[in-house]
Design an enzyme around this catalytic site. Structure first.
Site, mmCIF file in Angstrom:
data_model
loop_
_atom_site.group_PDB
_atom_site.id
_atom_site.type_symbol
_atom_site.label_atom_id
_atom_site.label_comp_id
_atom_site.label_asym_id
_atom_site.label_seq_id
_atom_site.Cartn_x
_atom_site.Cartn_y
_atom_site.Cartn_z
ATOM 1 C CG ASP A 61 -2.058 -1.106 1.250
ATOM 2 O OD1 ASP A 61 -2.196 -1.326 0.153
ATOM 3 O OD2 ASP A 61 -2.815 -1.362 2.233
ATOM 4 C CG ASP A 137 -4.438 9.957 5.991
ATOM 5 O OD1 ASP A 137 -3.152 10.059 5.665
ATOM 6 O OD2 ASP A 137 -4.840 8.665 6.269
ATOM 7 N NE ARG A 147 1.485 23.267 26.279
ATOM 8 C CZ ARG A 147 1.521 24.466 27.191
ATOM 9 N NH1 ARG A 147 0.615 25.218 27.623
ATOM 10 N NH2 ARG A 147 2.532 24.487 27.842
ATOM 11 C CG ASP A 166 -3.698 13.758 21.140
ATOM 12 O OD1 ASP A 166 -3.523 14.616 21.989
ATOM 13 O OD2 ASP A 166 -3.632 12.152 21.693
ATOM 14 C CE1 TYR A 179 -4.406 7.959 13.649
ATOM 15 C CE2 TYR A 179 -3.008 9.406 12.526
ATOM 16 C CZ TYR A 179 -3.533 9.082 13.855
ATOM 17 O OH TYR A 179 -2.961 9.668 14.876
ATOM 18 C CB SER A 182 -6.982 3.658 13.275
ATOM 19 O OG SER A 182 -6.666 2.570 12.689
#
Length: 277
Positions: A61, A137, A147, A166, A179, A182
């Site tokens: 991939d 993506d 942070r 995040d 992703y 996930s």
């Protein structure tokens, strides 16, 4: 098929046995074709004067993703992905089916060439207004020890949401099984003309994945109070960006043409490669 390119990921075929088999099979089926073998890592360096009839990608991939970005807008050529890697979710066929696939191509039995959306990303407020491309993506995320990032997301010049988290994933239908999946995003059938936004560990429950029409222009402002923020394309190319950089993401004018065959079953691939593992 007069002009065929074979793009090989050399790390997947270190002794060259698979490449030799592939060349032998092509020569049997397309006796008078010109065959050019290239290193998949160096596709962006090559320029071709003649029309390309077929681009065969030998790898997994990641190999196919990289090549789709490299040829974006330069060549209008169907891509036959041949899996010699691990997952091979994006590939057209497995290596053991290569000879049969060539005969199908010769006899015109490839009934599907899926036009896959590519994303185009522009980084404003950087020194050079960098651009990037992605078939899967575009991800904007904090560094490992940083942070949470503060995001402002605008869609077609209208504020969608402000949140801390995040990161955020902007995915094509092709990338919806990566992703984005996930992180809680939905599966999107590969040739549906949409883009998805999926947050990564949002601190605000109100920030949920959303599916947008592909013509939407997405503007994201990211701030991490001098912490690290990274922009990643297909999980392969990464760039650290400055605080308060504005990032514009939209559908590219170009499409990746993935060759599939009349027995292709997306849901069977989904079960075999993802759901049953």
């Amino acid at each position: 098929m007069k002009n065929i390119i074979v793009a090989l990921n050399p790390s997947k075929d270190k002794d060259g046995k698979i490449l030799s088999l592939v060349i032998e099979e092509i020569t049997k089926v397309f006796k008078y074709s010109k065959i050019t073998v290239l290193n998949s890592y160096e596709m962006s360096k090559y320029k071709f004067d003649n029309k390309l009839d077929l681009l065969i990608v030998l790898g997994g991939d990641g190999t196919l993703l990289g090549i789709a970005r490299d040829i974006n807008g330069r060549y209008d050529v169907p891509i036959l992905g041949v899996n010699i890697g691990n997952l091979g979710f994006l590939s057209s066929i497995e290596i053991q089916d290569f000879g049969e696939a060539l005969n199908k191509i010769k006899n015109g039995h490839y009934t599907i060439i899926q036009n896959r959306i590519l994303l185009e990303c522009t980084m404003l407020n950087q020194d050079d207004n960098d651009k990037g491309k992605a078939l899967n993506d575009v991800v904007i995320a904090r560094g490992t020890l940083s942070r949470m990032v503060k995001f402002e997301v605008f869609i077609d010049n209208k504020l969608y949401y402000r949140f801390k988290g995040d990161g955020i994933i902007i995915a094509t239908p092709t990338g919806s099984t990566g992703y984005s999946f996930s992180a809680g995003g939905p599966f999107i059938y590969p040739d549906v003309d949409v883009i998805t936004l999926t947050p990564i560990c949002p601190h605000t429950r109100g920030m949920q994945p959303i599916v947008l029409k592909s013509s939407s222009e997405i503007l994201i402002k990211a701030e991490n109070y001098n912490g690290e923020i990274y922009l990643t394309f297909d999980g392969q190319e990464a760039k650290q960006i400055n605080d308060n950089t504005s990032i514009i993401i939209k559908k590219s004018d170009y499409l990746a043409k993935i060759m599939l065959f009349d027995n292709y079953d997306y849901f069977n691939v989904l079960r075999q490669k993802l759901l049953d593992n």
